[in-house]
Design a protein around this motif. Structure first.
Motif, PDB file in Angstrom:
ATOM      1  N   LYS A  62      43.837 -35.693  -8.420  1.00  0.00           N
ATOM      2  CA  LYS A  62      43.227 -34.414  -8.771  1.00  0.00           C
ATOM      3  C   LYS A  62      41.970 -34.624  -9.614  1.00  0.00           C
ATOM      4  CE  LYS A  62      44.394 -29.915 -10.638  1.00  0.00           C
ATOM      5  NZ  LYS A  62      45.427 -29.064 -11.216  1.00  0.00           N
ATOM      6  N   ALA A  63      42.031 -35.520 -10.595  1.00  0.00           N
ATOM      7  CA  ALA A  63      40.868 -35.785 -11.447  1.00  0.00           C
ATOM      8  C   ALA A  63      39.735 -36.410 -10.638  1.00  0.00           C
ATOM      9  CB  ALA A  63      41.259 -36.700 -12.599  1.00  0.00           C
ATOM     10  N   LEU A  64      40.058 -37.342  -9.760  1.00  0.00           N
ATOM     11  CA  LEU A  64      39.040 -37.977  -8.916  1.00  0.00           C
ATOM     12  C   LEU A  64      38.344 -36.942  -8.040  1.00  0.00           C
ATOM     13  CD1 LEU A  64      37.896 -40.786  -8.052  1.00  0.00           C
ATOM     14  CD2 LEU A  64      39.594 -40.729  -6.212  1.00  0.00           C
ATOM     15  N   PHE A  65      39.095 -36.040  -7.480  1.00  0.00           N
ATOM     16  CA  PHE A  65      38.540 -34.991  -6.627  1.00  0.00           C
ATOM     17  C   PHE A  65      37.633 -34.053  -7.430  1.00  0.00           C
ATOM     18  CE2 PHE A  65      38.933 -31.054  -4.101  1.00  0.00           C
ATOM     19  CZ  PHE A  65      38.462 -31.546  -2.893  1.00  0.00           C
ATOM     20  N   TYR A  66      38.082 -33.647  -8.607  1.00  0.00           N
ATOM     21  CA  TYR A  66      37.295 -32.721  -9.425  1.00  0.00           C
ATOM     22  C   TYR A  66      36.003 -33.368  -9.918  1.00  0.00           C
ATOM     23  CZ  TYR A  66      40.466 -28.775  -9.801  1.00  0.00           C
ATOM     24  OH  TYR A  66      41.211 -27.666  -9.540  1.00  0.00           O
ATOM     25  N   TYR A  67      36.080 -34.602 -10.412  1.00  0.00           N
ATOM     26  CA  TYR A  67      34.870 -35.274 -10.881  1.00  0.00           C
ATOM     27  C   TYR A  67      33.906 -35.520  -9.726  1.00  0.00           C
ATOM     28  CZ  TYR A  67      37.283 -35.975 -15.296  1.00  0.00           C
ATOM     29  OH  TYR A  67      37.945 -35.768 -16.480  1.00  0.00           O
TER      30      TYR A  67
END
Length: 151
Positions: free
Chosen positions: A20-25
C-alpha cells in the motif's frame, strides 16, 4: 489508478502495508518525472495533448486530494476484534479495526467487511449497528486478534 481511488474512498482495502505504501508513494512521485520527460522530448506541437494531459490532471487531482492526507492514508487498518461472522459466508465479518495515524493516536472503526483473500477485502459498511444484525445468519464470536499489538 482505480485501486488507488477505491482505497482512498475505503471501498477496497489491503492488509499488506508495504504494498500500500509503495503504491501511494508511486502515485505521488511518478507524475512529476513523466511530465518533465514529456516536455523535454523533442516532439511536434501536433502531438496529442493527451500525453501531457494525463500527468497534469493527475497532479491536479493529487493536489485536490491533499498530499498530506494521502501520506497519512498509507497505514492499513488492523483487526483488533472479530465481533460477528456470517454463518453462510465465513468471509463476511464485522470487525473492530484500528489504524495508527502517527501523533494523532489511533483511528477506530467497526466495519462490515468481506474478505476476497487473506490480505484483500471489501468494506461494505463502516457504520455498523447491532440492530441491523438481529435475527439474521450472524454468529457473535468476539474473537480477539490484536494485529496492531497493543497490550
Amino acid at each position: 489508478m482505480s485501486l488507488f481511488l477505491f482505497d482512498i474512498f475505503d471501498l477496497f482495502q489491503t492488509k499488506i502495508g508495504f504494498l500500500k505504501a509503495l503504491f501511494y508513494y508511486g502515485i505521488l512521485i511518478l507524475p512529476i518525472p513523466l511530465l518533465i520527460m514529456e516536455f523535454k522530448a523533442n516532439r511536434n506541437l501536433s502531438e496529442p495533448i493527451l500525453r501531457k494531459g494525463i500527468p497534469i490532471l493527475t497532479i491536479i487531482g493529487l493536489i485536490y486530494l491533499n498530499p498530506l492526507k494521502i501520506l497519512f492514508h498509507t497505514q492499513t487498518w488492523k483487526t483488533q476484534t472479530v465481533e460477528l461472522i456470517n454463518e453462510n459466508k465465513e468471509n463476511h465479518k464485522v470487525e473492530f479495526q484500528m489504524k495508527d495515524v502517527g501523533a494523532l493516536g489511533y483511528a477506530k472503526r467497526n466495519a462490515e467487511v468481506y474478505y476476497l483473500t487473506k490480505h484483500f477485502y471489501l468494506v461494505l459498511s463502516e457504520n455498523y449497528d447491532d440492530r441491523n444484525f438481529i435475527e439474521t445468519d450472524w454468529k457473535r464470536v468476539d474473537q480477539n486478534i490484536n494485529e496492531i499489538g497493543l497490550k
